[in-house]
Design a protein around this motif. Structure first.
Motif, PDB file in Angstrom:
ATOM      1  N   GLY A  40       6.603   6.513   0.437  1.00 37.75           N
ATOM      2  CA  GLY A  40       7.493   7.144  -0.544  1.00 37.75           C
ATOM      3  C   GLY A  40       8.959   6.809  -0.356  1.00 37.75           C
ATOM      4  N   ALA A  41       9.255   5.544  -0.023  1.00 41.84           N
ATOM      5  CA  ALA A  41      10.654   5.132   0.150  1.00 41.84           C
ATOM      6  C   ALA A  41      11.338   4.985  -1.210  1.00 41.84           C
ATOM      7  CB  ALA A  41      10.712   3.805   0.904  1.00 41.84           C
ATOM      8  N   THR A  42      12.640   5.138  -1.231  1.00 42.78           N
ATOM      9  CA  THR A  42      13.411   4.913  -2.458  1.00 42.78           C
ATOM     10  C   THR A  42      13.658   3.410  -2.604  1.00 42.78           C
ATOM     11  OG1 THR A  42      15.507   5.073  -1.285  1.00 42.78           O
ATOM     12  CG2 THR A  42      14.623   7.121  -2.197  1.00 42.78           C
ATOM     13  N   PRO A  43      13.995   2.943  -3.827  1.00 51.06           N
ATOM     14  CA  PRO A  43      14.292   1.520  -4.007  1.00 51.06           C
ATOM     15  C   PRO A  43      15.377   1.026  -3.044  1.00 51.06           C
ATOM     16  CG  PRO A  43      14.094   2.583  -6.140  1.00 51.06           C
ATOM     17  CD  PRO A  43      14.027   3.676  -5.113  1.00 51.06           C
ATOM     18  N   ARG A  77       0.876  -1.185   0.000  1.00 50.21           N
ATOM     19  CA  ARG A  77       0.000   0.000   0.000  1.00 50.21           C
ATOM     20  C   ARG A  77       0.901   1.219   0.000  1.00 50.21           C
ATOM     21  NH1 ARG A  77      -4.189  -1.001   4.862  1.00 50.21           N
ATOM     22  NH2 ARG A  77      -2.229  -1.044   6.015  1.00 50.21           N
ATOM     23  N   THR A  78       0.726   2.058  -0.994  1.00 46.56           N
ATOM     24  CA  THR A  78       1.612   3.219  -1.080  1.00 46.56           C
ATOM     25  C   THR A  78       0.833   4.489  -1.378  1.00 46.56           C
ATOM     26  OG1 THR A  78       3.469   4.219  -2.256  1.00 46.56           O
ATOM     27  CG2 THR A  78       2.142   2.644  -3.504  1.00 46.56           C
ATOM     28  N   SER A  79       1.259   5.558  -0.733  1.00 45.78           N
ATOM     29  CA  SER A  79       0.614   6.851  -0.957  1.00 45.78           C
ATOM     30  C   SER A  79       1.138   7.517  -2.229  1.00 45.78           C
ATOM     31  CB  SER A  79       0.849   7.754   0.254  1.00 45.78           C
ATOM     32  OG  SER A  79       2.228   7.824   0.542  1.00 45.78           O
ATOM     33  N   VAL A  80       2.168   6.919  -2.821  1.00 42.91           N
ATOM     34  CA  VAL A  80       2.737   7.488  -4.052  1.00 42.91           C
ATOM     35  C   VAL A  80       2.426   6.536  -5.217  1.00 42.91           C
ATOM     36  CG1 VAL A  80       4.809   8.473  -5.114  1.00 42.91           C
ATOM     37  CG2 VAL A  80       4.622   8.360  -2.618  1.00 42.91           C
ATOM     38  N   LEU A 111      -6.736   5.651   4.839  1.00 45.17           N
ATOM     39  CA  LEU A 111      -6.751   5.173   3.449  1.00 45.17           C
ATOM     40  C   LEU A 111      -7.635   6.039   2.545  1.00 45.17           C
ATOM     41  CD1 LEU A 111      -6.708   1.244   3.539  1.00 45.17           C
ATOM     42  CD2 LEU A 111      -4.999   2.760   2.527  1.00 45.17           C
ATOM     43  N   PHE A 126       4.268   3.738  -9.476  1.00 43.17           N
ATOM     44  CA  PHE A 126       5.611   3.153  -9.427  1.00 43.17           C
ATOM     45  C   PHE A 126       5.584   1.626  -9.459  1.00 43.17           C
ATOM     46  CE2 PHE A 126       6.518   7.425  -8.069  1.00 43.17           C
ATOM     47  CZ  PHE A 126       7.802   7.678  -8.528  1.00 43.17           C
ATOM     48  N   VAL A 149      12.278  -4.151  -7.973  1.00 46.51           N
ATOM     49  CA  VAL A 149      12.922  -4.352  -6.662  1.00 46.51           C
ATOM     50  C   VAL A 149      12.599  -5.742  -6.123  1.00 46.51           C
ATOM     51  CG1 VAL A 149      12.881  -3.619  -4.237  1.00 46.51           C
ATOM     52  CG2 VAL A 149      13.046  -1.911  -6.053  1.00 46.51           C
ATOM     53  N   GLN A 165       8.666  -0.105 -10.840  1.00 48.12           N
ATOM     54  CA  GLN A 165       9.824  -0.053  -9.951  1.00 48.12           C
ATOM     55  C   GLN A 165       9.677  -1.044  -8.792  1.00 48.12           C
ATOM     56  OE1 GLN A 165       8.397   2.532 -11.387  1.00 48.12           O
ATOM     57  NE2 GLN A 165       9.901   4.069 -11.974  1.00 48.12           N
ATOM     58  N   TRP A 166       8.456  -1.139  -8.268  1.00 49.84           N
ATOM     59  CA  TRP A 166       8.218  -2.118  -7.193  1.00 49.84           C
ATOM     60  C   TRP A 166       8.519  -3.530  -7.685  1.00 49.84           C
ATOM     61  CZ3 TRP A 166       7.864  -1.227  -2.233  1.00 49.84           C
ATOM     62  CH2 TRP A 166       7.390   0.000  -1.774  1.00 49.84           C
ATOM     63  N   MET A 181       6.646   4.109  -3.355  1.00 53.02           N
ATOM     64  CA  MET A 181       8.071   4.248  -3.689  1.00 53.02           C
ATOM     65  C   MET A 181       8.297   5.562  -4.402  1.00 53.02           C
ATOM     66  SD  MET A 181      10.643   1.604  -5.609  1.00 53.02           S
ATOM     67  CE  MET A 181       9.708   0.269  -5.048  1.00 53.02           C
ATOM     68  N   THR A 182       9.475   6.091  -4.222  1.00 57.64           N
ATOM     69  CA  THR A 182       9.917   7.210  -5.035  1.00 57.64           C
ATOM     70  C   THR A 182      11.319   6.876  -5.523  1.00 57.64           C
ATOM     71  OG1 THR A 182      10.896   8.322  -3.143  1.00 57.64           O
ATOM     72  CG2 THR A 182       8.654   8.945  -3.721  1.00 57.64           C
ATOM     73  N   THR A 183      11.766   7.605  -6.522  1.00 59.01           N
ATOM     74  CA  THR A 183      13.115   7.316  -7.003  1.00 59.01           C
ATOM     75  C   THR A 183      14.058   8.471  -6.720  1.00 59.01           C
ATOM     76  OG1 THR A 183      12.390   8.084  -9.160  1.00 59.01           O
ATOM     77  CG2 THR A 183      12.435   5.713  -8.802  1.00 59.01           C
ATOM     78  N   SER A 184      13.644   9.335  -5.796  1.00 62.64           N
ATOM     79  CA  SER A 184      14.518  10.461  -5.471  1.00 62.64           C
ATOM     80  C   SER A 184      15.794   9.931  -4.806  1.00 62.64           C
ATOM     81  CB  SER A 184      13.813  11.431  -4.529  1.00 62.64           C
ATOM     82  OG  SER A 184      13.799  10.901  -3.233  1.00 62.64           O
ATOM     83  N   ASN A 220      -5.872   9.005   1.232  1.00 62.14           N
ATOM     84  CA  ASN A 220      -4.600   8.754   0.566  1.00 62.14           C
ATOM     85  C   ASN A 220      -3.393   8.896   1.501  1.00 62.14           C
ATOM     86  OD1 ASN A 220      -3.176   7.946  -1.751  1.00 62.14           O
ATOM     87  ND2 ASN A 220      -2.554  10.063  -2.146  1.00 62.14           N
ATOM     88  N   VAL A 221      -3.602   8.499   2.740  1.00 63.84           N
ATOM     89  CA  VAL A 221      -2.495   8.473   3.697  1.00 63.84           C
ATOM     90  C   VAL A 221      -2.285   7.008   4.078  1.00 63.84           C
ATOM     91  CG1 VAL A 221      -1.718   9.177   5.999  1.00 63.84           C
ATOM     92  CG2 VAL A 221      -3.062  10.763   4.590  1.00 63.84           C
ATOM     93  N   THR A 222      -1.054   6.526   3.970  1.00 63.65           N
ATOM     94  CA  THR A 222      -0.786   5.118   4.292  1.00 63.65           C
ATOM     95  C   THR A 222      -0.877   4.903   5.799  1.00 63.65           C
ATOM     96  OG1 THR A 222       0.809   5.142   2.490  1.00 63.65           O
ATOM     97  CG2 THR A 222       0.798   3.195   3.911  1.00 63.65           C
ATOM     98  N   ASP A 224       3.902   1.881   2.634  1.00 63.86           N
ATOM     99  CA  ASP A 224       4.955   2.739   2.101  1.00 63.86           C
ATOM    100  C   ASP A 224       4.571   4.220   2.135  1.00 63.86           C
ATOM    101  OD1 ASP A 224       7.320   3.443   0.453  1.00 63.86           O
ATOM    102  OD2 ASP A 224       5.800   3.895  -1.066  1.00 63.86           O
TER     103      ASP A 224
END
Lengths: 99, 279, 291
Positions: free
Chosen positions: A80-83, A47-50, C54, A53, A60, A56-57, C1-4, C57-59, A78
């Motif tokens: 918004g964690a990076t890979p 479950r991700t708020s972003v 949820l 992706f 990984v 990418q998931w 996930m983000t790619t930052s 949109n908040v985990t 999640d």
């Protein structure tokens, strides 16, 4: 909110000796809940708020399950964690589950 | 800034209507913003308390009806007077008439520990309740955030007017939108489905925290029939409080809470069941 | 996930030896117990999480950011409740609120039945979670009620260690506890600096002025003015020792929150015509004049 589900083949039923919980749903981080599964597969729910992706998931997790063959159920919450952080948390969860 | 630049008179007019007097304190330490009076309520004598705007307040951030340092300590004083002067028998009702737009937001207030002042007032109200004084909050206008925690939220029973000017909430709308990074329109839209976000008192009633939602003809100008009705319903709340436990369990055991606060009930149940298990 | 490519969260960095505030909420709670004496109640695998996040949109987090451990400290049954600072700023929602309230009620019940149960609250919290608004505020009122019942029979120690601090409604909870412990990194106040600046402008409170913030809300100031009972370094051993000593001291005979006349006098003596230097308050609110 995006909810992603993945399934991987995983033969090793006794790999995870117990449940493991690592991480926090804080900015750039995630929470991993890992539990042994009585099956010949591994399941992952994210479950991700972003959103947006899923590729990418998958990448990984593909990499993770190339090395890891434990039959487990993994839940990821999640924020918004990076890979890199995702991989690190998964490794920590595995380590904790084998103690 | 709050939406209400016009200072509310609701607290004062309902205080005067219900207590039958101006409520000007005889304690020289009190600010003019705290009204206090003893007056009959049904068969009993009750103590009425209210916080009103005071343009001449010593503290500049407590002039528009905010609950500041002096207000909180004055409330605590007058609640504890009731506790101390009516020991063992005749646990008098305490009626908090609530129309408070916020706690005082100021540097002086933080420096002088307004959190302690708020806690001192909450302690006084809760102590009165635990000793058997029926503590009733009547929300006639706004009941926001730390101001409501200071003045009213420790009551055994909460009553509110069913009126658009009545708002019970954790933060005023503009600030809440800002902090959650939303527009006011987005917040309004979310509040249609997410009950605890709503600023509508009818939605608040769904949370099960209210004992009674009262329809009055004019919330700004008390009519005789309404005053009689409100007194009657406060008296009913006093009787109900006397019959019930002295804690706040009536809030989550209410009929409305059974649906809207199902997570509270599930959490409590799980905690009670896991607490005594041996691992 | 983000790619930052932002830096990894602090949890991955090498921990300074014995730092308390670099621990997460669960690790913090564990430090207080006698070895192997504790278990977690409503832990992550019970999945009792907020139902309100949820749809916004908040985990959610599986423990709702509130960790409840029950075990023994110096052989005495104790519940340690820890707000996770990294989840939603340690904010209080319906579920975390109900966890705290129920745990305090049970500690009270057990103590009244002859099983003395103490409580420790680790309050890293910005206060009410605004995505659960009214249920968070209601939970604060209910926690206050439960805490005041428990306080009569068992000691409750609150800690503000840092770095979130203890703000909003939960600052009242801290003020009503039996004992307040702070570190020099800890902060305690009702209204956060940002909120004051938003309401009344930067002249009223410059929320970027860290020196000012710590001069007002910081552990040293709250301790020097008698508003905290113990001031400790950010050190696991020191914090643990301070909390144990206070639990041993038992139920205090006097509470700050009952000293209405003392604090009225102090407020009356202040001149609100100008902004004060927080240091000056230490002369008149000296801790030795307080309890």
């Amino acid at each position: 909110m995006e909810i992603l589900n993945f399934k991987f083949s995983a033969k090793n039923k006794g790999k995870a000796k117990g449940r493991a919980h690592v991480g926090v749903v804080g900015s750039g981080d995630l929470e991993v809940l890992l539990e042994p599964l009585d099956a010949s597969s591994a399941q992952v729910r994210i479950r991700t708020s972003v959103p947006g992706f899923s590729e990418q998931w998958k990448a990984v997790l593909d990499r993770f399950f190339m090395k890891y063959d434990g039959a487990v159920a993994i839940e990821i919450n999640d924020a918004g964690a990076t890979p890199g952080v995702v991989s690190l948390r998964l490794a920590q969860a595995v380590e904790a589950s084998e103690q | 800034m709050s939406t209400d630049s016009i200072l509310s008179t609701r607290g004062r007019v309902w205080f005067e209507a219900l207590a039958g007097q101006s409520g000007k304190s005889t304690d020289p330490r009190d600010p003019d913003s705290v009204l206090v009076a003893d007056a009959p309520l049904g068969e009993a004598q009750a103590r009425f308390l209210c916080v009103v705007p005071n343009a001449a307040a010593r503290f500049p951030r407590a002039r528009e009806g905010e609950v500041g340092l002096e207000e909180a300590y004055a409330l605590a004083t007058h609640v504890r007077e009731v506790i101390d002067s009516h020991k063992s028998v005749d646990r008098r009702p305490i009626i908090a008439i609530v129309d408070v737009k916020s706690q005082a937001y100021g540097r002086r207030e933080e420096t002088a520990a307004i959190y302690l002042a708020a806690a001192v007032a909450a302690d006084a109200y809760a102590s009165a309740r635990m000793l058997g004084h029926p503590v009733i909050a009547l929300v006639v206008g706004q009941a926001l955030s730390g101001a409501f925690l200071t003045h009213g939220y420790q009551a055994n029973r909460i009553l509110a007017f069913d009126d658009p000017g009545v708002i019970i909430h954790a933060m005023h709308k503009e600030a809440a939108a800002r902090v959650t990074r939303r527009s006011v329109a987005e917040l309004d839209k979310l509040a249609e489905t997410i009950v605890p976000l709503s600023y509508d008192i009818k939605d608040y009633a769904k949370l099960g925290l209210l004992y009674d939602l009262l329809k009055v003809k004019d919330a700004d100008k008390p009519q005789t029939a309404d005053v009689d009705l409100v007194k009657e319903r406060i008296s009913a709340a006093v009787d109900d409080a006397r019959r019930g436990p002295k804690d706040l369990s009536s809030r989550w055991l209410s009929a409305a809470a059974a649906t809207t606060r199902s997570a509270t009930l599930k959490t409590r149940e799980a905690m009670f069941s896991q607490w005594s298990q041996t691992s | 996930m983000t790619t930052s490519t932002e830096a990894l969260p602090s949890a991955h960095m090498a921990k300074r030896r014995d730092s308390f505030i670099e621990l997460n909420g669960r690790e913090r709670a564990i430090t207080f117990f006698d070895p192997d004496s504790w278990r977690e109640l409503l832990g992550p695998f019970d999945r009792i999480e907020s139902p309100w996040l949820l749809p916004q949109n908040v985990t959610p987090q599986s423990d709702d950011g509130c960790i409840v451990l029950k075990g023994k400290i110096d052989g005495i049954s104790t519940v340690v409740i820890s707000m996770e600072p990294a989840f939603q700023g340690g904010s209080l929602g319906e579920v975390s609120g109900a966890k705290i309230c129920a745990a305090l009620d049970l500690a009270c019940r057990d103590t009244e039945n002859g099983i003395r149960t103490n409580a420790v609250l680790l309050l890293e919290t910005g206060g009410v979670r605004l995505t659960e608004a009214n249920l968070g505020l209601a939970a604060v009122a209910e926690i206050i009620a439960s805490l005041l019942s428990l306080r009569k029979v068992s000691p409750i120690v609150c800690l503000s260690a840092g770095t979130v601090g203890c703000f909003g409604g939960m600052s009242l909870v801290a003020a009503l506890s039996s004992y307040m412990v702070m570190t020099t990194e800890g902060r305690l106040g009702l209204n956060g600096p940002e909120v004051i600046e938003q309401e009344h402008g930067v002249e009223e409170f410059d929320s970027k002025d860290r020196t000012l913030i710590w001069a007002i809300d910081g552990g040293e100031q709250r301790y020097a003015t008698g508003l905290a009972d113990v001031l400790v370094k950010d050190d696991v051993g020191e914090i643990r020792q301070a909390v144990r000593s206070l639990l041993k001291a038992g139920v205090p005979s006097v509470y700050r929150s009952e000293q209405v006349d003392l604090y009225r006098k102090r407020i009356a003596a202040l001149d609100p015509a100008y902004q004060w230097n927080p240091e000056d308050l230490r002369k008149t609110w000296h801790r030795e004049n307080t309890k």
